[in-house]
Design a protein around this motif. Structure first.
Motif, PDB file in Angstrom:
ATOM      1  N   SER A   1      -5.247   3.036   2.921  1.00  0.00           N
ATOM      2  CA  SER A   1      -5.696   2.599   4.237  1.00  0.00           C
ATOM      3  C   SER A   1      -6.307   1.207   4.160  1.00  0.00           C
ATOM      4  CB  SER A   1      -6.737   3.583   4.788  1.00  0.00           C
ATOM      5  OG  SER A   1      -7.903   3.570   3.977  1.00  0.00           O
ATOM      6  N   ARG A   2      -6.387   0.550   5.317  1.00  0.00           N
ATOM      7  CA  ARG A   2      -7.009  -0.774   5.366  1.00  0.00           C
ATOM      8  C   ARG A   2      -8.513  -0.679   5.119  1.00  0.00           C
ATOM      9  NH1 ARG A   2      -3.417  -4.477   6.823  1.00  0.00           N
ATOM     10  NH2 ARG A   2      -1.557  -3.828   7.947  1.00  0.00           N
ATOM     11  N   GLN A   3      -9.124   0.384   5.577  1.00  0.00           N
ATOM     12  CA  GLN A   3     -10.547   0.578   5.303  1.00  0.00           C
ATOM     13  C   GLN A   3     -10.773   0.704   3.800  1.00  0.00           C
ATOM     14  OE1 GLN A   3     -12.363   3.931   7.250  1.00  0.00           O
ATOM     15  NE2 GLN A   3     -14.311   3.686   6.184  1.00  0.00           N
ATOM     16  N   GLY A   4      -9.870   1.414   3.135  1.00  0.00           N
ATOM     17  CA  GLY A   4      -9.972   1.527   1.683  1.00  0.00           C
ATOM     18  C   GLY A   4      -9.815   0.192   0.998  1.00  0.00           C
ATOM     19  N   ALA A   5      -8.928  -0.660   1.536  1.00  0.00           N
ATOM     20  CA  ALA A   5      -8.747  -1.996   0.969  1.00  0.00           C
ATOM     21  C   ALA A   5     -10.014  -2.833   1.135  1.00  0.00           C
ATOM     22  CB  ALA A   5      -7.558  -2.688   1.638  1.00  0.00           C
TER      23      ALA A   5
ATOM     24  N   MET B   1       0.820  -1.223   0.000  1.00  0.00           N
ATOM     25  CA  MET B   1       0.000   0.000   0.000  1.00  0.00           C
ATOM     26  C   MET B   1       0.852   1.272   0.000  1.00  0.00           C
ATOM     27  SD  MET B   1      -3.363  -0.982   2.279  1.00  0.00           S
ATOM     28  CE  MET B   1      -2.520  -1.198   3.833  1.00  0.00           C
ATOM     29  N   ARG B   2       2.044   1.184  -0.618  1.00  0.00           N
ATOM     30  CA  ARG B   2       2.907   2.364  -0.707  1.00  0.00           C
ATOM     31  C   ARG B   2       2.671   3.053  -2.052  1.00  0.00           C
ATOM     32  NH1 ARG B   2       8.812   0.254   0.265  1.00  0.00           N
ATOM     33  NH2 ARG B   2       8.059  -1.279  -1.250  1.00  0.00           N
ATOM     34  N   TYR B   3       1.493   3.636  -2.189  1.00  0.00           N
ATOM     35  CA  TYR B   3       1.103   4.220  -3.474  1.00  0.00           C
ATOM     36  C   TYR B   3       1.838   5.521  -3.777  1.00  0.00           C
ATOM     37  CZ  TYR B   3      -2.560   0.842  -4.325  1.00  0.00           C
ATOM     38  OH  TYR B   3      -3.245  -0.314  -4.597  1.00  0.00           O
ATOM     39  N   GLU B   4       2.460   6.079  -2.760  1.00  0.00           N
ATOM     40  CA  GLU B   4       3.224   7.300  -3.013  1.00  0.00           C
ATOM     41  C   GLU B   4       4.422   7.037  -3.936  1.00  0.00           C
ATOM     42  OE1 GLU B   4       4.835   5.196   0.541  1.00  0.00           O
ATOM     43  OE2 GLU B   4       2.846   5.856  -0.134  1.00  0.00           O
ATOM     44  N   ARG B   5       4.754   5.758  -4.113  1.00  0.00           N
ATOM     45  CA  ARG B   5       5.873   5.420  -4.987  1.00  0.00           C
ATOM     46  C   ARG B   5       5.549   5.624  -6.466  1.00  0.00           C
ATOM     47  NH1 ARG B   5      10.119   2.487  -3.007  1.00  0.00           N
ATOM     48  NH2 ARG B   5      10.324   1.367  -4.985  1.00  0.00           N
ATOM     49  N   VAL B   6       4.303   5.981  -6.765  1.00  0.00           N
ATOM     50  CA  VAL B   6       3.966   6.354  -8.149  1.00  0.00           C
ATOM     51  C   VAL B   6       4.790   7.568  -8.572  1.00  0.00           C
ATOM     52  CG1 VAL B   6       2.101   7.152  -9.666  1.00  0.00           C
ATOM     53  CG2 VAL B   6       1.656   5.394  -7.970  1.00  0.00           C
ATOM     54  N   SER B   7       5.279   8.327  -7.591  1.00  0.00           N
ATOM     55  CA  SER B   7       6.127   9.481  -7.912  1.00  0.00           C
ATOM     56  C   SER B   7       7.381   9.053  -8.664  1.00  0.00           C
ATOM     57  CB  SER B   7       6.510  10.236  -6.636  1.00  0.00           C
ATOM     58  OG  SER B   7       7.202   9.378  -5.744  1.00  0.00           O
TER      59      SER B   7
END
Length: 671
Positions: free
Chosen positions: A491-495, A371-377
């Motif tokens: 987030s886990r809720q988002g998952a 869930m490290r989506y910031e790595r799209v950078s």
């Protein structure tokens, strides 16, 4: 100069069973009413002095004509009877259509026939679930740069003449009115031909550092190869791809404005400086499909057809001609079931070898695991050179020419062009927005929009809303991973929410998308019905063998009997062991049969059934052939039965066409 004026309000009068007449409201004495003759089927633009001799109380208020469509028994006119003013953009009112009315043009028509009622229901369901936008005074189908490029050529043209053909959603429905206008100079129906866009439109008035500006996102969905998630994949012979969307991010800013956030008093604020950044998305431009089998993951099928290379070339050449240089960002996995798709795409691109097209791969799931989506950078950094070269549109209306024009686009895809694509497009949009706001002086060179949480809340909400609407139109549920788009964090809720959406997509894609696809095909002209109830009735016939049709009933009844045995009071002490054994065996056998023959239980489209895809035997890739059934005689003949049914439909349609042509020829001879 502005385009030709369009009528914004019409009064509809039903002149008995003879005609429908539309009379413009508040347009003065030169306005010409329009009549649809129900007895002859003619469409006539009346003289300026012809008025309907009925009181307005006998009329129905109409806000636009969506077009006409011919079904198996009658022709219909589709009207926009409800609209909602969503915003005022650059001085133009932007509306969303909210209510429609479908009226028969044929006096002798009847909707009691099952086939006609079925087709009419498809039309009405499409109208009820679509996202339709329109504007009477501005071409909503074109991006800002295209408006500027065509400004001189489009002078005093009607909106339908300047509209982008790909995003003119009701072009097929308007074909009769357009044909009359083109063929007869005295019958110019342009004020009645309203282009409608299928997509999203969101706008907000905001400010950063006390400098107010307008921020907007517009998404335009192509009418070509339109449809649902699993029934429209890949490319067609003409180079059109499924789920093609053009997304434009717009900033309108006036350096002379100051003090407070502009409110939409007249809709003119912030329109001096126009900034636009366009991205596109579309299915992988190969002949491929995912064949539903009732399993959670459909069977991936890649078809190597003789015209695969030419279709890819046509698609990419069109993109270059329209947008400029292309950077193709591929986000599919390099392992597992998506690996063959990646390899096929890269192989095709290597063969194409187009100098103005650049391919770039990003392993989204591997790079962003945990869930490290910031790595799209990392992808944004890798694309920095391309984004700089392609640029964006920057036009100051105080100057004759733009300061910048966008020289190309980034075309992003994953398997569905939804969730992963949304995350990446949001990152690229934010990167370019920073560059734009720095150039016009809203933020300093050291500053960024991430440092302004109030604006970023609006930014994220607009992009996530845009993603949800595109996903609903294609997959039947909201987009996944939108918690990251909204908050910048996974987030886990988002998952968990994504898990619910996945189940929703599975149910809709297997059991409900057939009629949805039929509605897309009917409304966009991908399938055109022929007159004749017997021909149309073939659409409703279930050609599956009796054994296949009976299994769901056997399973349901077995489950009912098991529940009855568990809940109903016993009349004796006799053991229910053999009772439950029998019904459990029957339940298991029927369930096993349904799973083994899963393809026969998918709700496939009926108008354009994908028989050639389901039973494809040519070169390409398909690892599994789930759901094809056991080696029974009727299974071997399934393809033949379906193709035979299609052949009968085509033969009947051809015969009807010959009859119609013969009748027309005889009539011409008499005349």
């Amino acid at each position: 100069m502005p385009p030709k004026a369009m009528y914004q309000r019409l009064n509809l009068y039903a002149e008995g069973s003879d005609a429908y007449t539309f009379e413009p409201v508040g347009e003065g004495g030169t306005a010409r009413s329009l009549s649809f003759k129900r007895t002859t089927g003619d469409i006539i633009l009346n003289a300026p002095n012809v008025r309907v001799r009925q009181p307005p109380s006998n009329s129905t208020r109409v806000f636009g004509i969506m077009g006409t469509i011919s079904l198996s028994s009658s022709e219909y006119i589709i009207l926009i009877t409800g609209r909602e003013l969503k915003t005022r953009f650059m001085g133009h009112d932007i509306y969303q259509a909210t209510d429609f009315k479908v009226l028969p043009l044929d006096n002798s028509h009847t909707t009691e026939h099952p086939a006609e009622a079925h087709l009419l229901a498809l039309v009405q369901s499409h109208l009820a679930t679509g996202l339709f936008w329109f504007c009477y005074t501005w071409d909503i189908t074109r991006r800002l740069q295209a408006h500027w490029v065509g400004a001189s050529e489009d002078d005093q043209k009607a909106l339908w003449e300047t509209a982008d053909d790909r995003f003119f959603w009701n072009k097929f429905l308007q074909s009769r009115l357009i044909d009359i206008t083109v063929s007869n100079s005295d019958q110019d129906l342009s004020p009645y031909i309203l282009p409608v866009m299928y997509g999203t439109f969101d706008m907000t008035h905001t400010a950063i550092n006390g400098k107010p500006f307008v921020f907007a996102i517009i998404s335009r969905r192509s009418r070509y190869r339109a449809g649902t998630r699993y029934f429209r994949r890949g490319i067609d012979e003409e180079g059109h791809v499924a789920n093609f969307n053009e997304t434009e991010q717009i900033v309108l800013y006036d350096p002379n404005d100051g003090g407070s956030i502009p409110m939409p008093r007249q809709g003119e604020q912030g329109s001096r400086i126009q900034l636009s950044f366009v991205q596109i998305r579309g299915s992988i431009p190969l002949f491929w499909a995912e064949v539903n089998t009732l399993r959670y993951k459909p069977d991936l099928q890649i078809m190597q057809l003789p015209n695969s290379a030419s279709a890819l070339q046509t698609h990419l050449t069109e993109l270059v001609n329209i947008y400029g240089t292309q950077t193709l960002v591929n986000l599919v996995d390099q392992k597992g079931r998506e690996k063959p798709m990646k390899e096929a795409y890269e192989g095709a691109m290597a063969e194409a070898n187009l100098p103005e097209v650049r391919y770039r791969y990003f392993d989204f799931h591997n790079e962003c695991k945990g869930m490290r989506y910031e790595r799209v950078s990392n992808l944004t950094d890798a694309l920095e050179e391309d984004l700089t070269k392609k640029g964006y549109f920057y036009f100051d209306t105080a100057e004759p020419n733009p300061r910048r024009i966008q020289l190309g686009t980034v075309r992003t895809n994953c398997m569905d062009n939804l969730d992963r694509t949304n995350v990446v497009q949001t990152h690229l949009a934010k990167y370019t927005l920073n560059r734009q706001l720095r150039e016009v002086g809203i933020i300093s060179k050291e500053d960024g929009v991430d440092n302004h949480p109030e604006f970023m809340t609006s930014f994220r909400m607009m992009w996530s809303g845009h993603a949800d609407l595109i996903s609903h139109a294609y997959a039947g549920s909201g987009a996944m991973k939108t918690d990251f788009t909204r908050t910048g964090k996974r987030s886990r809720q988002g998952a968990l929410e994504d898990g619910y959406k996945s189940v929703t997509r599975y149910i809709k894609n297997n059991y409900f998308d057939g009629p949805r696809q039929d509605a897309f095909d009917l409304m966009t002209g991908a399938w055109t019905p022929r007159r004749g109830k017997s021909t149309a009735m073939a659409l409703l016939v279930d050609r599956r063998p009796l054994l296949v049709r009976s299994m769901p009933y056997v399973l349901s009844f077995s489950l009912f009997m098991i529940c009855a045995g568990l809940t109903l009071p016993r009349s004796s002490d006799y053991s229910l062991k053999y009772y439950f054994l029998f019904w459990f065996i029957l339940l298991a056998a029927s369930w096993t049969f349904i799973v083994a023959h899963g393809i026969d239980y998918v709700n496939w489209p009926r108008l354009n059934p994908p028989v050639d895809v389901i039973y494809y035997e040519g070169p390409g890739f398909r690892k599994y052939k789930h759901g094809m059934g056991w080696n029974l005689p009727w299974v071997k003949n399934a393809k033949g039965m379906l193709q035979q049914g299609q052949g009968r439909l085509k033969a009947a349609a051809h015969k009807l066409e010959e009859i119609e042509m013969g009748t027309k020829t005889r009539k011409e001879r008499v005349d």
